[in-house]
Design an enzyme around this catalytic site. Structure first.
Site, PDB file in Angstrom:
ATOM      1  N   CYS A   1      13.530  14.510 -20.109  1.00  0.00           N
ATOM      2  CA  CYS A   1      14.164  13.413 -19.394  1.00  0.00           C
ATOM      3  C   CYS A   1      14.334  12.296 -20.409  1.00  0.00           C
ATOM      4  O   CYS A   1      13.815  12.389 -21.522  1.00  0.00           O
ATOM      5  CB  CYS A   1      13.354  12.955 -18.180  1.00  0.00           C
ATOM      6  SG  CYS A   1      11.708  12.321 -18.589  1.00  0.00           S
TER       7      CYS A   1
ATOM      8  N   GLY B   1       3.446   0.791   5.502  1.00  0.00           N
ATOM      9  CA  GLY B   1       4.557   1.569   6.032  1.00  0.00           C
ATOM     10  C   GLY B   1       4.348   2.042   7.454  1.00  0.00           C
ATOM     11  O   GLY B   1       4.968   3.028   7.872  1.00  0.00           O
TER      12      GLY B   1
ATOM     13  N   LYS C   1      -7.990   3.341   7.613  1.00  0.00           N
ATOM     14  CA  LYS C   1      -7.000   2.282   7.446  1.00  0.00           C
ATOM     15  C   LYS C   1      -7.670   0.915   7.319  1.00  0.00           C
ATOM     16  O   LYS C   1      -7.230   0.062   6.531  1.00  0.00           O
ATOM     17  CB  LYS C   1      -6.033   2.282   8.635  1.00  0.00           C
ATOM     18  CG  LYS C   1      -5.164   3.529   8.737  1.00  0.00           C
ATOM     19  CD  LYS C   1      -4.112   3.559   7.652  1.00  0.00           C
ATOM     20  CE  LYS C   1      -3.147   4.731   7.830  1.00  0.00           C
ATOM     21  NZ  LYS C   1      -2.318   4.612   9.037  1.00  0.00           N
TER      22      LYS C   1
ATOM     23  N   GLN D   1      -1.463   4.413  14.821  1.00  0.00           N
ATOM     24  CA  GLN D   1      -0.442   3.373  14.821  1.00  0.00           C
ATOM     25  C   GLN D   1       0.004   2.974  16.227  1.00  0.00           C
ATOM     26  O   GLN D   1       1.109   2.463  16.418  1.00  0.00           O
ATOM     27  CB  GLN D   1       0.757   3.824  13.967  1.00  0.00           C
ATOM     28  CG  GLN D   1       0.388   3.988  12.499  1.00  0.00           C
ATOM     29  CD  GLN D   1       1.503   4.570  11.646  1.00  0.00           C
ATOM     30  OE1 GLN D   1       2.668   4.546  12.040  1.00  0.00           O
ATOM     31  NE2 GLN D   1       1.149   5.104  10.496  1.00  0.00           N
TER      32      GLN D   1
ATOM     33  N   LEU E   1       0.857  -1.182   0.000  1.00  0.00           N
ATOM     34  CA  LEU E   1       0.000   0.000   0.000  1.00  0.00           C
ATOM     35  C   LEU E   1       0.893   1.232   0.000  1.00  0.00           C
ATOM     36  O   LEU E   1       1.609   1.484   0.969  1.00  0.00           O
ATOM     37  CB  LEU E   1      -0.917   0.005   1.220  1.00  0.00           C
ATOM     38  CG  LEU E   1      -2.153  -0.916   1.182  1.00  0.00           C
ATOM     39  CD1 LEU E   1      -1.767  -2.385   1.074  1.00  0.00           C
ATOM     40  CD2 LEU E   1      -3.031  -0.694   2.411  1.00  0.00           C
TER      41      LEU E   1
END
Length: 485
Positions: A453, A288, A266, A297, A184
């Protein structure tokens, strides 16, 4: 140019069958990537190493690839010689011929690794070669502890390898040797580093992005996902999936209590990820998240979030501090992306819960209209990351031009080292892609700017964003000048 690829130590301690399988996987990965870059490599696999040979003209690109490939502990740049006869005298003769210039007027030490059946030891080779170099009369002598030059040799059976350089590798396991997972990604520091660590551990890592609104964020995440794949995982084809989550966010804002919105968002992401992973046949998700970094978290809230899926959720950053994560992002080249990544902050609780209640969360979840989630998953976009170049240029959201007109300003948006290695003569400005958003505000808005680029990918991605800011930009793709980035 010849290279000896040393395997990651954890591979070397595996059982014979596992080690053989991983070595074969790494050799296949290297051969595939070198061929992709038109290097016409020779790749030979052995029980404890891999030997690679490419034309000298490709040496820099080959070394860059080898040192960024999972599974490699060290890369030795070598000159190899067949010994006939296999003798101390022949070894010394070759080394003096090849290394005399390196040790002239300098102190030196000779170090040897030997493998095979010989009538002499490694120490005897060191003494014999060292004596031969001293007898040239052009060195500053032997220094066993702090020499100016280390003359390093490997003797295996009847092959002498004179080591010119030792290049540190990425470590980890060969990509594809540990299965597949769905990462994710939001484009920030945490998710990009977590994706990298997943790839480094040998997991074929696909990318899943939840678009919370805004073309700039979408462009940025596609860009960094492409970078990660090209830099560390181009041996395998992986998928990029984008799920439109704007409707889900609107539902959260109106149907879920403010304090539980972060946790609930989440959970919904994991629910959606599980559906995508099921369709792809994947067992694991990568996120992450780092313990206690933000309110969603904490250990309790992570437990609440994990209940949303039966999939294995891997959190490579769980015990890492933010400064460590940023340092790693800097090391792997994603810091510039993360620092300029547009963020969407539409779901920020004013008083977020830090120790959520399973009961209250269940009550909050009952109020949410899950048809919004089902609709978002059904409308997801899917494409191969390696096809991003063709996909973006085919859309041509930013017009492509092949020639510079009067008054045009050509801007080379590559990294400085790339621009210096392959200069673009017609470039008026050199502004690295990660500086564009800030630096463009300083430019004359009445002019037309051509972004360059190597393949047009970064130019298209950033050009789309600059167009929305009112700038007159084009992608510049001069014929016959297409590189690897």
């Amino acid at each position: 140019m010849r290279y000896i690829v040393k395997l990651f130590p954890e591979i070397m301690i595996k059982g014979a069958s596992v080690k053989k399988k991983m070595t074969a996987q790494l050799a296949d990965n290297l051969k595939r990537m070198l061929l992709q870059r038109n290097m016409a490599p020779q790749v030979k696999r052995f029980l404890d190493k891999i030997e690679v040979e490419v034309d000298d003209a490709h040496a820099n690109d080959a070394e860059d690839l080898l040192t960024h490939t999972p599974g490699i502990e060290q890369v030795l740049r070598v000159r190899q010689f067949r010994l006939d006869p296999v003798s101390l005298e022949e070894i010394a003769r070759i080394v003096v011929e090849q290394a005399a210039d390196r040790v002239r007027a300098k102190t030196f030490v000779v170090r040897v690794k030997r493998k095979g059946q010989h009538v002499f030891t490694s120490q005897e080779i060191e003494r014999h070669v060292g004596g031969a170099l001293l007898r040239t009369g052009e060195t500053a002598g032997v220094d066993l502890h702090h020499p100016d030059v280390r003359v390093e040799l490997e003797v295996e059976n009847n092959t002498l390898s004179l080591i010119d350089a030792r290049l540190p590798g990425l470590g980890g396991y060969p990509l594809g040797s540990q299965g597949e997972a769905l990462s994710l990604v939001s484009g920030g520091f945490d998710s990009t580093v977590a994706s990298y660590l997943s790839m480094r551990r040998g997991i074929k890592t696909h990318f899943l992005f939840f678009n919370l609104g805004g073309i700039a964020h979408d462009i940025g995440v596609k860009q960094v996902s492409y970078y990660l794949w090209q830099r560390f995982g181009s041996s395998h084809r992986v998928r990029f999936i984008s799920v439109p989550f704007e409707g889900v966010v609107e539902g959260l804002l109106t149907q879920v209590p403010d304090s539980y919105m972060g946790v609930m968002l989440k959970r919904l992401m994991l629910m959606a990820a599980e559906r995508v992973a099921d369709e792809m046949g994947l067992d694991a998700l990568v996120t992450g998240e780092s313990v206690a970094q933000v309110s969603s978290q904490t250990l309790r809230n992570l437990a609440l979030i994990d209940q949303a899926t039966d999939k294995l959720v891997l959190r490579p950053l769980a015990m890492m501090d933010k400064p460590d994560i940023i340092r790693l992002a800097d090391q792997i080249g994603t810091r510039e992306f993360a620092e300029t990544m547009p963020e969407y902050c539409g779901v920020i609780s004013r008083n977020p819960v830090t120790h959520g209640s399973f009961k209250k969360l269940a009550e909050a979840e009952k109020r949410f209209d899950f048809s919004l989630l089902e609709d978002a998953v059904a409308r997801r976009e899917r494409f191969n990351v390696d096809e991003l170049v063709a996909n973006i240029n085919a859309q041509q959201a930013v017009p492509v031009v092949n020639a510079v007109a009067d008054g045009d300003v050509v801007v080379d948006i590559r990294m400085p080292e790339q621009a210096q290695a392959r200069p673009l003569p017609e470039a008026s400005l050199q502004i690295s892609f990660h500086q564009l958003n800030r630096r463009f505000a300083e430019l004359d808005p009445s002019k037309r700017y051509l972004l360059y680029c190597d393949k047009g990918v970064l130019s298209q991605l950033h050009g789309q964003h600059l167009l929305t800011q009112g700038f007159d930009v084009r992608v510049y793709r001069p014929d016959g000048r297409e590189g690897s980035a």
